[in-house]
Design an enzyme around this catalytic site. Structure first.
Site, PDB file in Angstrom:
ATOM      1  N   ASP A   1       0.593  -9.067   0.482  1.00  0.00           N
ATOM      2  CA  ASP A   1      -0.219  -9.035  -0.739  1.00  0.00           C
ATOM      3  C   ASP A   1       0.131 -10.258  -1.598  1.00  0.00           C
ATOM      4  O   ASP A   1       1.297 -10.625  -1.723  1.00  0.00           O
ATOM      5  CB  ASP A   1       0.065  -7.735  -1.506  1.00  0.00           C
ATOM      6  CG  ASP A   1      -0.998  -7.422  -2.549  1.00  0.00           C
ATOM      7  OD1 ASP A   1      -1.719  -6.427  -2.383  1.00  0.00           O
ATOM      8  OD2 ASP A   1      -1.100  -8.187  -3.536  1.00  0.00           O
ATOM      9  N   ILE A   2      -0.883 -10.868  -2.205  1.00  0.00           N
ATOM     10  CA  ILE A   2      -0.610 -12.060  -3.045  1.00  0.00           C
ATOM     11  C   ILE A   2       0.056 -11.694  -4.369  1.00  0.00           C
ATOM     12  O   ILE A   2       0.652 -12.571  -5.002  1.00  0.00           O
ATOM     13  CB  ILE A   2      -1.868 -12.913  -3.376  1.00  0.00           C
ATOM     14  CG1 ILE A   2      -3.083 -12.062  -3.674  1.00  0.00           C
ATOM     15  CG2 ILE A   2      -2.124 -13.965  -2.350  1.00  0.00           C
ATOM     16  CD1 ILE A   2      -4.198 -12.859  -4.338  1.00  0.00           C
TER      17      ILE A   2
ATOM     18  N   ASN B   1      -6.065   3.175  -2.044  1.00  0.00           N
ATOM     19  CA  ASN B   1      -6.806   3.411  -3.278  1.00  0.00           C
ATOM     20  C   ASN B   1      -8.280   3.574  -2.932  1.00  0.00           C
ATOM     21  O   ASN B   1      -8.820   2.780  -2.149  1.00  0.00           O
ATOM     22  CB  ASN B   1      -6.624   2.231  -4.239  1.00  0.00           C
ATOM     23  CG  ASN B   1      -5.174   2.090  -4.700  1.00  0.00           C
ATOM     24  OD1 ASN B   1      -4.474   3.075  -4.866  1.00  0.00           O
ATOM     25  ND2 ASN B   1      -4.732   0.860  -4.885  1.00  0.00           N
TER      26      ASN B   1
ATOM     27  N   HIS C   1      -8.168  -0.778   3.001  1.00  0.00           N
ATOM     28  CA  HIS C   1      -6.836  -1.334   3.262  1.00  0.00           C
ATOM     29  C   HIS C   1      -5.762  -0.313   2.921  1.00  0.00           C
ATOM     30  O   HIS C   1      -5.938   0.512   2.036  1.00  0.00           O
ATOM     31  CB  HIS C   1      -6.606  -2.630   2.478  1.00  0.00           C
ATOM     32  CG  HIS C   1      -6.918  -2.531   1.012  1.00  0.00           C
ATOM     33  ND1 HIS C   1      -8.210  -2.563   0.523  1.00  0.00           N
ATOM     34  CD2 HIS C   1      -6.116  -2.378  -0.071  1.00  0.00           C
ATOM     35  CE1 HIS C   1      -8.177  -2.453  -0.800  1.00  0.00           C
ATOM     36  NE2 HIS C   1      -6.924  -2.334  -1.190  1.00  0.00           N
ATOM     37  N   MET C   2      -4.655  -0.423   3.635  1.00  0.00           N
ATOM     38  CA  MET C   2      -3.465   0.369   3.348  1.00  0.00           C
ATOM     39  C   MET C   2      -2.406  -0.561   2.779  1.00  0.00           C
ATOM     40  O   MET C   2      -2.140  -1.624   3.355  1.00  0.00           O
ATOM     41  CB  MET C   2      -2.924   1.014   4.632  1.00  0.00           C
ATOM     42  CG  MET C   2      -3.831   2.076   5.218  1.00  0.00           C
ATOM     43  SD  MET C   2      -3.125   2.707   6.760  1.00  0.00           S
ATOM     44  CE  MET C   2      -4.272   4.039   7.130  1.00  0.00           C
ATOM     45  N   HIS C   3      -1.830  -0.171   1.643  1.00  0.00           N
ATOM     46  CA  HIS C   3      -0.694  -0.901   1.087  1.00  0.00           C
ATOM     47  C   HIS C   3       0.573  -0.335   1.743  1.00  0.00           C
ATOM     48  O   HIS C   3       0.791   0.877   1.704  1.00  0.00           O
ATOM     49  CB  HIS C   3      -0.575  -0.674  -0.419  1.00  0.00           C
ATOM     50  CG  HIS C   3      -1.739  -1.167  -1.226  1.00  0.00           C
ATOM     51  ND1 HIS C   3      -1.692  -2.337  -1.956  1.00  0.00           N
ATOM     52  CD2 HIS C   3      -2.969  -0.651  -1.435  1.00  0.00           C
ATOM     53  CE1 HIS C   3      -2.848  -2.506  -2.592  1.00  0.00           C
ATOM     54  NE2 HIS C   3      -3.640  -1.501  -2.294  1.00  0.00           N
TER      55      HIS C   3
HETATM   56  P1  AMP Z   1      -6.712  -2.397  -4.280  1.00  0.00           P
HETATM   57  O1  AMP Z   1      -6.463  -2.269  -5.760  1.00  0.00           O
HETATM   58  O2  AMP Z   1      -6.173  -1.220  -3.516  1.00  0.00           O
HETATM   59  O3  AMP Z   1      -8.142  -2.728  -3.943  1.00  0.00           O
HETATM   60  O4  AMP Z   1      -5.797  -3.588  -3.824  1.00  0.00           O
HETATM   61  C1  AMP Z   1      -6.240  -4.884  -3.590  1.00  0.00           C
HETATM   62  C2  AMP Z   1      -5.013  -5.718  -3.333  1.00  0.00           C
HETATM   63  O5  AMP Z   1      -5.396  -6.918  -2.691  1.00  0.00           O
HETATM   64  C3  AMP Z   1      -4.233  -6.107  -4.602  1.00  0.00           C
HETATM   65  O6  AMP Z   1      -2.882  -5.618  -4.489  1.00  0.00           O
HETATM   66  C4  AMP Z   1      -4.289  -7.636  -4.586  1.00  0.00           C
HETATM   67  O7  AMP Z   1      -3.104  -8.229  -5.060  1.00  0.00           O
HETATM   68  C5  AMP Z   1      -4.542  -7.944  -3.122  1.00  0.00           C
HETATM   69  N1  AMP Z   1      -5.208  -9.205  -2.834  1.00  0.00           N
HETATM   70  C6  AMP Z   1      -6.323  -9.699  -3.409  1.00  0.00           C
HETATM   71  N2  AMP Z   1      -6.685 -10.860  -2.841  1.00  0.00           N
HETATM   72  C7  AMP Z   1      -5.779 -11.111  -1.862  1.00  0.00           C
HETATM   73  C8  AMP Z   1      -5.598 -12.161  -0.918  1.00  0.00           C
HETATM   74  N3  AMP Z   1      -6.442 -13.200  -0.842  1.00  0.00           N
HETATM   75  N4  AMP Z   1      -4.531 -12.098  -0.073  1.00  0.00           N
HETATM   76  C9  AMP Z   1      -3.674 -11.070  -0.164  1.00  0.00           C
HETATM   77  N5  AMP Z   1      -3.789 -10.038  -1.010  1.00  0.00           N
HETATM   78  C10 AMP Z   1      -4.825 -10.067  -1.859  1.00  0.00           C
END
Ligand code: AMP
Ligand code: ZN
Length: 116
Positions: free
Chosen positions: A30-31, A87, A100-102
């Site tokens: 994650d960024i 989420n 996506h899965m965190h």
């Molecule tokens: P969500 O709130 O579950 O939709 O999480 C989206 C996640 O994607 C957040 O934790 C962001 O920091 C992450 N994110 C957004 N853009 C990128 C990217 N280009 N590369 C990696 N992670 C990203």
């Protein structure tokens, strides 16, 4: 689909810090990490939310579970422990509408470590 940044990552059109990849999934850091280990696992098919997982998408969901296991091993948090978060929709805190899965870990986690 063309505007989906996770589709772009899955198709190699946008760079990422890749952790793991197989036929159906890709995992990358994650960024904006909220924990020492914060990796995202995504399907290579555009599935907007968890609610869009039907019979045809179930192969992708099970592949994501396998990818989470691999990520946990690669990051060295499998035995220490980790948390997996999905989420879903606005009040669930979903910002990117590509499933996506965190994978969160690397320190002791509490209930507060669920993402908003
Ligand atoms: P969500 O709130 O579950 O939709 O999480 C989206 C996640 O994607 C957040 O934790 C962001 O920091 C992450 N994110 C957004 N853009 C990128 C990217 N280009 N590369 C990696 N992670 C990203
Ligand atoms: Zn997508």
């Amino acid at each position: 689909m063309e505007e989906c940044i996770f589709c772009k990552i899955a198709n190699g059109l946008m760079p990422c810090m890749k952790v793991y990849e197989d036929e159906k999934t890709i995992a990358f850091d994650d960024i904006h990490p909220v924990t020492p280990v914060h990796t995202l696992v995504i399907p290579k098919r555009h599935i907007p939310t968890l609610l869009d997982v039907g019979t045809e998408e179930m192969d992708y969901l099970s592949a994501m579970v396998t990818a989470v296991q691999e990520v946990a091993r690669i990051k060295g948090i499998d035995q220490r422990g980790f948390k997996v978060v999905i989420n879903c929709n606005e009040e669930g805190g979903q910002v990117i509408y590509h499933l996506h899965m965190h994978v969160l870990g690397g320190r002791r986690l509490t209930l507060k470590d669920k993402l908003v």
